[in-house]
Each structure stands twice: as structure tokens, then as C-alpha cells.
Design a protein around this motif. Structure first.
Motif, mmCIF file in Angstrom:
data_model
loop_
_atom_site.group_PDB
_atom_site.id
_atom_site.type_symbol
_atom_site.label_atom_id
_atom_site.label_comp_id
_atom_site.label_asym_id
_atom_site.label_seq_id
_atom_site.Cartn_x
_atom_site.Cartn_y
_atom_site.Cartn_z
ATOM 1 N N GLY A 12 52.840 56.352 46.831
ATOM 2 C CA GLY A 12 53.223 54.952 46.605
ATOM 3 C C GLY A 12 52.010 54.088 46.349
ATOM 4 O O GLY A 12 51.148 54.447 45.546
ATOM 5 N N GLU A 13 51.932 52.977 47.082
ATOM 6 C CA GLU A 13 50.852 52.002 46.878
ATOM 7 C C GLU A 13 49.545 52.468 47.502
ATOM 8 O O GLU A 13 49.005 51.834 48.430
ATOM 9 C CB GLU A 13 51.270 50.652 47.475
ATOM 10 N N VAL A 14 49.060 53.594 47.016
ATOM 11 C CA VAL A 14 47.799 54.151 47.509
ATOM 12 C C VAL A 14 46.946 54.579 46.303
ATOM 13 O O VAL A 14 47.497 54.949 45.273
ATOM 14 C CB VAL A 14 48.022 55.367 48.452
ATOM 15 N N GLU A 15 45.639 54.530 46.440
ATOM 16 C CA GLU A 15 44.763 54.972 45.349
ATOM 17 C C GLU A 15 44.671 56.497 45.317
ATOM 18 O O GLU A 15 44.379 57.092 44.295
ATOM 19 C CB GLU A 15 43.336 54.411 45.516
ATOM 20 N N GLN A 16 44.886 57.116 46.489
ATOM 21 C CA GLN A 16 44.684 58.555 46.604
ATOM 22 C C GLN A 16 45.886 59.206 47.290
ATOM 23 O O GLN A 16 45.917 59.312 48.522
ATOM 24 C CB GLN A 16 43.403 58.775 47.442
ATOM 25 N N PRO A 17 46.909 59.595 46.541
ATOM 26 C CA PRO A 17 48.059 60.259 47.162
ATOM 27 C C PRO A 17 47.591 61.530 47.887
ATOM 28 O O PRO A 17 46.635 62.166 47.448
ATOM 29 C CB PRO A 17 48.973 60.604 45.986
ATOM 30 N N LEU A 18 48.263 61.872 48.970
ATOM 31 C CA LEU A 18 47.834 63.008 49.789
ATOM 32 C C LEU A 18 48.944 64.038 49.944
ATOM 33 O O LEU A 18 50.132 63.698 49.922
ATOM 34 C CB LEU A 18 47.444 62.536 51.195
ATOM 35 N N ALA A 19 48.553 65.290 50.128
ATOM 36 C CA ALA A 19 49.476 66.372 50.489
ATOM 37 C C ALA A 19 48.744 67.138 51.584
ATOM 38 O O ALA A 19 47.789 67.856 51.311
ATOM 39 C CB ALA A 19 49.747 67.257 49.282
ATOM 40 N N LEU A 20 49.154 66.938 52.821
ATOM 41 C CA LEU A 20 48.372 67.428 53.953
ATOM 42 C C LEU A 20 48.998 68.630 54.647
ATOM 43 O O LEU A 20 50.195 68.626 54.971
ATOM 44 C CB LEU A 20 48.199 66.292 54.982
ATOM 45 N N THR A 21 48.176 69.627 54.902
ATOM 46 C CA THR A 21 48.604 70.791 55.679
ATOM 47 C C THR A 21 48.197 70.563 57.146
ATOM 48 O O THR A 21 47.481 69.611 57.462
ATOM 49 C CB THR A 21 47.876 72.061 55.183
ATOM 50 N N PHE A 22 48.609 71.474 58.009
ATOM 51 C CA PHE A 22 48.188 71.409 59.417
ATOM 52 C C PHE A 22 46.663 71.412 59.501
ATOM 53 O O PHE A 22 46.071 70.647 60.261
ATOM 54 C CB PHE A 22 48.772 72.596 60.190
ATOM 55 N N GLY A 23 46.033 72.264 58.696
ATOM 56 C CA GLY A 23 44.569 72.336 58.684
ATOM 57 C C GLY A 23 43.937 71.006 58.281
ATOM 58 O O GLY A 23 42.967 70.560 58.896
ATOM 59 N N ASP A 24 44.520 70.365 57.258
ATOM 60 C CA ASP A 24 43.985 69.069 56.809
ATOM 61 C C ASP A 24 44.103 68.031 57.924
ATOM 62 O O ASP A 24 43.180 67.258 58.174
ATOM 63 C CB ASP A 24 44.770 68.542 55.596
ATOM 64 N N LEU A 25 45.253 68.022 58.598
ATOM 65 C CA LEU A 25 45.453 67.051 59.686
ATOM 66 C C LEU A 25 44.437 67.295 60.801
ATOM 67 O O LEU A 25 43.843 66.360 61.329
ATOM 68 C CB LEU A 25 46.890 67.150 60.220
ATOM 69 N N SER A 26 44.210 68.575 61.125
ATOM 70 C CA SER A 26 43.263 68.931 62.195
ATOM 71 C C SER A 26 41.830 68.522 61.863
ATOM 72 O O SER A 26 41.041 68.273 62.764
ATOM 73 C CB SER A 26 43.228 70.440 62.425
ATOM 74 N N GLU A 27 41.531 68.502 60.554
ATOM 75 C CA GLU A 27 40.155 68.221 60.142
ATOM 76 C C GLU A 27 39.863 66.741 59.941
ATOM 77 O O GLU A 27 38.732 66.368 59.638
ATOM 78 C CB GLU A 27 39.830 68.990 58.853
ATOM 79 N N ILE A 28 40.871 65.904 60.133
ATOM 80 C CA ILE A 28 40.620 64.459 60.026
ATOM 81 C C ILE A 28 39.609 64.073 61.108
ATOM 82 O O ILE A 28 39.624 64.617 62.216
ATOM 83 C CB ILE A 28 41.951 63.667 60.147
ATOM 84 N N ASP A 29 38.763 63.137 60.766
ATOM 85 C CA ASP A 29 37.700 62.660 61.642
ATOM 86 C C ASP A 29 38.133 62.523 63.111
ATOM 87 O O ASP A 29 39.200 61.982 63.402
ATOM 88 C CB ASP A 29 37.293 61.284 61.110
ATOM 89 N N ALA A 30 37.284 63.006 63.993
ATOM 90 C CA ALA A 30 37.585 62.985 65.430
ATOM 91 C C ALA A 30 37.930 61.579 65.938
ATOM 92 O O ALA A 30 38.740 61.424 66.853
ATOM 93 C CB ALA A 30 36.413 63.554 66.218
ATOM 94 N N ALA A 31 37.338 60.564 65.329
ATOM 95 C CA ALA A 31 37.591 59.183 65.770
ATOM 96 C C ALA A 31 39.058 58.788 65.557
ATOM 97 O O ALA A 31 39.556 57.856 66.195
ATOM 98 C CB ALA A 31 36.690 58.233 65.003
#
Ligand SMILES: Nc1nc2c(c(=O)[nH]1)N[C@H]1C(S)=C(S)[C@@H](COP(=O)(O)O)O[C@H]1N2
Ligand SMILES: [Mo]
Length: 162
Positions: A12-31
Motif C-alpha cells: 500500500g502506501e509504502v515506498e518498500q513493499p515487504l514479504a517477510l519470512t520467519f527468518g526475516d522477522l527474527s533478523e529485524i534490529d534488536a531494538a
């Protein structure tokens, strides 16, 4: 064919559409990770990532005003004002090292802690969408089929209990 390991789309109203796997979610910044959700809400378990973290990755546009949470598995959808939840909402996605089980609303569950009673306001308990597979950011309110009265609500809970 769509990669079956993708758990969550953001569009939608985003510059960077995403398709996230479990691995991608786990790798999001610790903060942006919440290791133990029960610390903030004793009713809930698991690990989560903040909605703010996801929106930053997707580079949400300033014009965006609604967030629609789609659960295609059971055709449940809620569309709520983005500003009301952008700083507080989380997406619960893990139990220890594994995916959040389906019985707990997995693989991904949208969660806001300070919700109103069901069908009283836009941000109600019913907006805590389970099995979310698509987050759609829009200019105006999107698809929403939450129950609008007590009877519909009771029916929905009866169905879920089956
Ligand atoms: N996908 C999906 N999410 C859903 C629902 C549903 O039927 N399907 N019910 C909603 C309603 S009406 C409520 S009150 C809460 C209940 O969450 P709980 O089962 O974790 O208590 O989930 C919400 N999320
Ligand atoms: Mo609800």
C-alpha cells in the motif's frame, strides 16, 4: 509461485513493499524486538517485533492514515487509524525459536494492549487480528468485517470455539 515461507506481506502506501519470512522477522534490529511479551502483558506469551519497526522497514509514506490487518485464513479483517496504533502495536510471531502456533493466533498476530471493549470503538479487542498475513497501509479506511453488535460478536466467538 509465491514462496510458502513468506508469513507477512506489507503493501500500500509504502515506498518498500515487504514479504517477510520467519527468518526475516527474527533478523529485524534488536531494538525493535520484544523478547518476552508477558513482561508487558501477563495475558500474552511469545516474542514480538514492533509495528514501528516494520513500518520503518517498509518506509511508510507520510500520507498514510489507515492500517488494514488481513487474515485470509479465516477471512477476518480490521481497518484502524494508523496514528492510534503506530507507536504501540506489536506483531507477536515467535515462541522461543519457533513460529507462534496457530492456536495462539500464529504464525503472526497483531496486538495492541490498550484496547476498548469489543465493538465499542475503532481500536477494540477484536482488532487484535490473529493469523495476519497482510498489512495494508491506505489513505482511507479499508476492508473491515469485525462484528458490529453483541450478537454478531457472540456468533464469531462461537465459531472460533469450534
Ligand atoms: N483472524 C482472526 N482474528 C481475530 C478474530 C477472528 O475471528 N479471526 N477474533 C477477534 C476477536 S472478536 C477477539 S475478541 C480477539 C480474541 O483474541 P483471543 O482469542 O486471543 O482472546 O481476537 C480477534 N482476532
Ligand atoms: Mo472481540
Amino acid at each position: 509461485m509465491e514462496d510458502p515461507s513468506v508469513l507477512l506481506h506489507v503493501s500500500g502506501e509504502v515506498e518498500q513493499p515487504l514479504a517477510l519470512t520467519f527468518g526475516d522477522l527474527s533478523e529485524i534490529d534488536a531494538a525493535q524486538q520484544i523478547g518476552d511479551v508477558s513482561q508487558m502483558d501477563s495475558q500474552r506469551e511469545g516474542g514480538a517485533v514492533t509495528l514501528a519497526g516494520i513500518l520503518a522497514m517498509a518506509k511508510v509514506r507520510e500520507t498514510a492514515s489507515y492500517i488494514t490487518l488481513h487474515a485470509s485464513t479465516d477471512d477476518f479483517h480490521a481497518s484502524i487509524p494508523l496514528d492510534a496504533v503506530r507507536e504501540h502495536a506489536i506483531l507477536i510471531y515467535r515462541m522461543a525459536e519457533a513460529e507462534l502456533p496457530k492456536e495462539m493466533g500464529g504464525p503472526v498476530r497483531f496486538y495492541i494492549r490498550d484496547f476498548a471493549d469489543c465493538h465499542t470503538q475503532e481500536i477494540d479487542e477484536c482488532a487484535n487480528v490473529k493469523h495476519v498475513d497482510h498489512i495494508e497501509i491506505t489513505l482511507e479506511k479499508g476492508h473491515d468485517n469485525r462484528p458490529t453488535d453483541e450478537e454478531e460478536h457472540a456468533d464469531l466467538h462461537r465459531k472460533q470455539g469450534e
